[in-house]
Design a protein around this motif. Structure first.
Motif, PDB file in Angstrom:
ATOM      1  N   ALA A   1      29.147 -13.479 -28.232  1.00  0.00           N
ATOM      2  CA  ALA A   1      29.159 -13.593 -26.776  1.00  0.00           C
ATOM      3  C   ALA A   1      28.065 -14.374 -26.236  1.00  0.00           C
ATOM      4  O   ALA A   1      26.751 -14.253 -26.632  1.00  0.00           O
TER       5      ALA A   1
ATOM      6  N   GLU B   1      28.032  -4.429 -32.830  1.00  0.00           N
ATOM      7  CA  GLU B   1      26.822  -5.317 -32.367  1.00  0.00           C
ATOM      8  C   GLU B   1      27.136  -6.811 -32.983  1.00  0.00           C
ATOM      9  O   GLU B   1      26.859  -7.790 -32.270  1.00  0.00           O
TER      10      GLU B   1
ATOM     11  N   SER C   1      30.764   1.833 -23.859  1.00  0.00           N
ATOM     12  CA  SER C   1      30.064   0.751 -24.314  1.00  0.00           C
ATOM     13  C   SER C   1      28.703   1.362 -24.816  1.00  0.00           C
ATOM     14  O   SER C   1      27.664   0.932 -25.033  1.00  0.00           O
TER      15      SER C   1
ATOM     16  N   ARG D   1      26.070   2.537 -27.503  1.00  0.00           N
ATOM     17  CA  ARG D   1      25.588   1.978 -28.671  1.00  0.00           C
ATOM     18  C   ARG D   1      25.173   2.779 -29.793  1.00  0.00           C
ATOM     19  O   ARG D   1      24.964   3.821 -29.655  1.00  0.00           O
TER      20      ARG D   1
ATOM     21  N   ARG E   1      30.644 -10.303 -23.704  1.00  0.00           N
ATOM     22  CA  ARG E   1      30.464  -9.008 -24.770  1.00  0.00           C
ATOM     23  C   ARG E   1      31.388  -7.966 -24.327  1.00  0.00           C
ATOM     24  O   ARG E   1      31.573  -7.355 -25.551  1.00  0.00           O
ATOM     25  N   GLN E   2      31.754  -7.770 -23.338  1.00  0.00           N
ATOM     26  CA  GLN E   2      32.606  -6.642 -22.779  1.00  0.00           C
ATOM     27  C   GLN E   2      33.856  -6.682 -23.730  1.00  0.00           C
ATOM     28  O   GLN E   2      34.525  -5.911 -24.190  1.00  0.00           O
TER      29      GLN E   2
ATOM     30  N   TYR F   1      34.568  -8.659 -26.259  1.00  0.00           N
ATOM     31  CA  TYR F   1      34.571  -8.827 -27.577  1.00  0.00           C
ATOM     32  C   TYR F   1      34.259  -7.164 -28.225  1.00  0.00           C
ATOM     33  O   TYR F   1      34.930  -6.818 -29.383  1.00  0.00           O
ATOM     34  N   GLU F   2      33.520  -6.626 -27.433  1.00  0.00           N
ATOM     35  CA  GLU F   2      33.233  -5.032 -27.979  1.00  0.00           C
ATOM     36  C   GLU F   2      34.817  -4.565 -27.868  1.00  0.00           C
ATOM     37  O   GLU F   2      35.078  -3.691 -28.805  1.00  0.00           O
TER      38      GLU F   2
ATOM     39  N   LYS G   1      29.613  -8.254 -30.491  1.00  0.00           N
ATOM     40  CA  LYS G   1      28.851  -8.746 -29.037  1.00  0.00           C
ATOM     41  C   LYS G   1      28.137  -9.994 -29.318  1.00  0.00           C
ATOM     42  O   LYS G   1      27.491 -10.768 -28.229  1.00  0.00           O
TER      43      LYS G   1
ATOM     44  N   SER H   1      28.003 -11.769 -20.237  1.00  0.00           N
ATOM     45  CA  SER H   1      28.205 -10.152 -20.290  1.00  0.00           C
ATOM     46  C   SER H   1      29.559  -9.875 -20.156  1.00  0.00           C
ATOM     47  O   SER H   1      30.087  -8.875 -20.936  1.00  0.00           O
TER      48      SER H   1
END
Length: 772
Positions: A636, A630, A720, A722, A642-643, A645-646, A633, A639
């Motif tokens: 970021a 988290e 993805s 969580r 976020r993808q 960095y995850e 993400k 979106s």
């Protein structure tokens, strides 16, 4: 060691020691506070105000006196009228004042501030004190260039704020300010590279450290403009705050690594392709290395360093590691001398007071670096203009082999951790003995001490102990120190069980003194194979008694605070991983004997143990996968970011490289990761072995590994899902007791872990006859 080399260097260092203009004089003139006494005083008071309540903080007074000896402080509080007398701190700098404050907390109030939290139950009337301290270390250092990738990558300012306060309490006087990618993007644009070409070179946030050292290029990227801006602003803020306290920061300098497009831009310049590192594929491997003797090197290096200084100011210390786990183009002494000279003079061209901070890791266990090569490289820089980090002094000290780095000053460092893995390990006595012996030998050019972990947030006691050695020249008993540590950590001086537990850990898991590689990775958190060779350096039954002591302390004391509960989870986790190692050996014995019934029984136990471990880790916020993902993400803005960095966060702690290069190197024993990664791999692996045994077939490790890669590892890094960011709510002490009783009863019936001697005798590369 070449005797002539040794004699020359020892004579040189002895001659330098004690002179007015010593080998360290230049460094000590410049690595000192750059701000006023008033600014440092206020910064120290601000730290105290953030640590304590307003009423408690008001009981402290701070005065900075820069005429005092470096790294010194005085603490005084009288006994008369104790309810009104303030604690008076007089110190040579802001960071010396905060160290004095922490000294008072630890040794007068039995309090503690750690990475995992704090125990700050101070007495209502603060006790008297009259202490004068002068640190035996001129420099107290902290950070490894890898720490920024393994631990700090996704940190926001609030996390850094707490960490800088911790650094100040520990008396750290020199650290790193390594973010630089935004500056390099500007420099590369000036040389005509396109944005696309720059993106192909700069790595993603999870892999900055290795791109900076020339190991890889572009992996995990491209770097987005928003992250570059975020990191730039963050570094400006933390550099400012650390300097206000009187700390010094080392800035990055050019090490010679460039995008591959420079070969086309400058066809007549000498470049070398960096050797492929850890089998990385071509698109992510081998950036160019610009020969430092080329005029272009000085030009590029000067442009970059000017930008760095303009952006962040300077304390005249610059780090550059041109050959970290990669070898120079030639072993010629003349070549190596010219390389070192060119790198240093590029710094000095911009800043005449420049000091080159070099990680001595490149000399460790590398046959390329002969005594002649080392002498040629180090001697090319004026004495006192290079400061070497002896990166893993507790296990592989290089200052003896290199005759005290050919006269260059060095810092004795404890590394201890690789990749941020969570297994308990350490070498307390090596640290204690090594620092004392190095200080006692006047032929050594020792300037200070420090810690250089690749990752933090584990084995906290080891790091505080090593940093305390930097300030406490009289620390003569590790046993006493650990007893005091236990009291300060839990705030209970009357129940000796916690003290006995920590001294048990000191004598067992923290007693390593060999040369074997320790990485904190055990059987269950390694990629499954029939060829794993678990071993141990301490007595498991003694360690388990330490856990029993800590458990009984926690169960019968209201003083089992958050730090105590954290330790209960951590030490029980260690018990379970030791048990998993023994279970693995038992399973392999079942396979060898073709005993399918026993194999199935022990497989069920192994998988059940991992499920129990995941449930245990869920009870503490510090052992969860969710916060890591988290926080990545949260950096970021889109979106797509976020993808990305995850993905950086997931693959760093699993496969590391695209095809599993350095697989499991930085993995973490976190709830969620145990269930969905480690347990999933072992369930598949044990199922394949079960099928092979049932069919009386051979076992093919390579085929099973490929199936694990395709069906477990790759899906995990691109998933993805969580994960929880807060603990489950179950009581960790109760959970630990259940698991302790459940699993210790199995230990006598499992194969025992071999010692180092047994492992060596058996042969590390022995192949099992029943596997392919």
């Amino acid at each position: 060691m070449n005797k002539v080399f040794a004699v020359i260097c020892v004579q040189l260092t002895v001659a330098l020691a004690g002179q007015t203009d010593t080998y360290a004089a230049h460094i000590l003139r410049h690595v000192r506070p750059q701000v006023s006494e008033a600014a440092q005083q206020q910064a120290a008071l601000d730290v105290i105000a953030r640590i304590l309540s307003p009423q408690q903080a008001s009981q402290f007074r701070v005065r900075i006196d820069s005429s005092m000896e470096r790294n010194s402080f005085r603490l005084f509080k009288g006994e008369n009228d104790a309810s009104n007398t303030k604690v008076q701190i007089t110190a040579s700098s802001g960071v010396a004042a905060t160290k004095a404050f922490y000294h008072y907390l630890r040794y007068s109030c039995h309090a503690l501030v750690a990475w995992e939290g704090a125990q700050l139950s101070l007495p209502s009337i603060l006790p008297p004190v009259n202490v004068n301290v002068t640190a035996p270390s001129s420099v107290v250092y902290y950070q490894n260039v890898c720490t920024w990738s393994y631990s700090f990558t996704w940190w926001s300012w609030p996390q850094w704020r707490r960490h800088i306060d911790w650094m100040a309490l520990q008396g750290i006087t020199l650290s790193l300010a390594p973010f630089q990618e935004d500056l390099w993007a500007q420099v590369f644009l000036e040389y005509g590279l396109t944005h696309a070409q720059i993106e192909q070179h700069l790595a993603g946030p999870g892999f900055f450290a290795w791109q900076r050292m020339g190991n890889i290029r572009g992996w995990g990227g491209p770097l987005t403009a928003s992250f570059a801006q975020f990191a730039n602003m963050l570094q400006k803020r933390l550099v400012h705050e650390m300097r206000q306290l009187g700390m010094a920061l080392a800035l990055p300098a050019f090490a010679g690594h460039l995008p591959v497009e420079f070969r086309t831009l400058y066809p007549n310049v000498t470049f070398a392709n960096v050797s492929v590192w850890n089998h990385f594929p071509p698109q992510y491997a081998s950036p160019l290395f610009l020969d430092p003797t080329e005029p272009l090197f000085a030009e590029v290096g000067s442009r970059f360093l000017q930008r760095a200084i303009a952006t962040y100011g300077t304390d005249h210390v610059y780090f550059s590691d041109p050959f970290n786990e990669i070898d120079p183009a030639s072993p010629s002494g003349r070549y190596l001398s010219s390389v070192a000279s060119a790198i240093y003079h590029t710094m000095a061209q911009v800043d005449p007071d420049a000091i080159w901070l070099l990680q001595g890791w490149m000399f460790v266990k590398n046959p390329f670096w002969s005594e002649r090569s080392i002498r040629s490289f180090l001697s090319a820089v004026p004495i006192g203009r290079m400061l070497v980090l002896d990166l893993q002094s507790e296990q592989y000290p290089q200052y003896v082999r290199t005759a005290s780095y050919a006269g260059q000053p060095f810092i004795w460092c404890m590394l201890s951790n690789f990749g941020g893995t969570l297994g308990m390990l350490g070498s307390v006595e090596n640290v204690h003995r090594g620092i004392r012996e190095a200080r006692g030998n006047e032929s050594y050019t020792l300037l200070g001490t420090g810690i250089t972990p690749e990752g933090i947030n584990q084995n906290y006691a080891l790091y505080e102990f090593a940093l305390e050695m930097g300030w406490n020249g009289a620390l003569d008993s590790t046993e006493t120190w650990f007893e005091q540590y236990a009291v300060a950590r839990y705030g209970n001086a009357t129940d000796e069980r916690a003290q006995q537990a920590w001294n048990t850990f000191r004598r067992t898991v923290y007693s390593f003194d060999g040369l074997e590689l320790m990485r904190g990775k055990y059987t269950f958190n390694r990629r499954p194979s029939t060829k794993l060779r678990p071993w141990i350096w301490y007595d498991v039954s003694s360690f388990n008694k330490g856990l029993e002591l800590l458990l009984s302390f926690a169960e019968q004391n209201d003083s089992c605070n958050d730090l105590c509960r954290y330790d209960i989870v951590d030490v029980t986790r260690q018990l379970l991983q030791n048990t998993a190692d023994s279970l693995y050996l038992t399973l392999m014995d079942d396979c060898k004997k073709r005993n399918l019934t026993a194999f199935r029984q022990h497989s069920t136990l192994f998988l059940g143990l991992l499920a129990d471990l995941d449930r245990l880790l869920q009870t503490d916020d510090h052992f969860l996968l969710g916060p890591w993902l988290e926080s990545a993400k949260a950096c970021a803005e889109t979106s797509h970011e976020r993808q990305k960095y995850e993905y950086n966060a997931r693959i760093q702690i699993t496969l590391w490289g695209p095809q599993g290069q350095i697989v499991d190197y930085a993995n973490k024993q976190w709830a969620g990761m145990v269930e969905d990664f480690f347990l999933a791999r072992w369930r598949l692996f044990l199922g394949e072995l079960d099928a092979a045994l049932a069919a009386n077939d051979t076992i093919n490790d390579l085929k099973i590994r490929d199936k694990i890669f395709r069906t477990v590892e790759l899906p995990f890094v691109t998933d993805s899902k969580r994960y929880a960011t807060t603990a489950s709510g179950e009581d960790p002490v109760q959970m630990a007791r259940i698991l302790y009783d459940r699993w210790t009863k199995h230990v006598p019936h499992l194969k025992q872990l071999p010692s180092r001697a047994t492992l060596k005798k058996a042969g590390k590369n022995r192949r099992n006859k029943w596997s392919n």
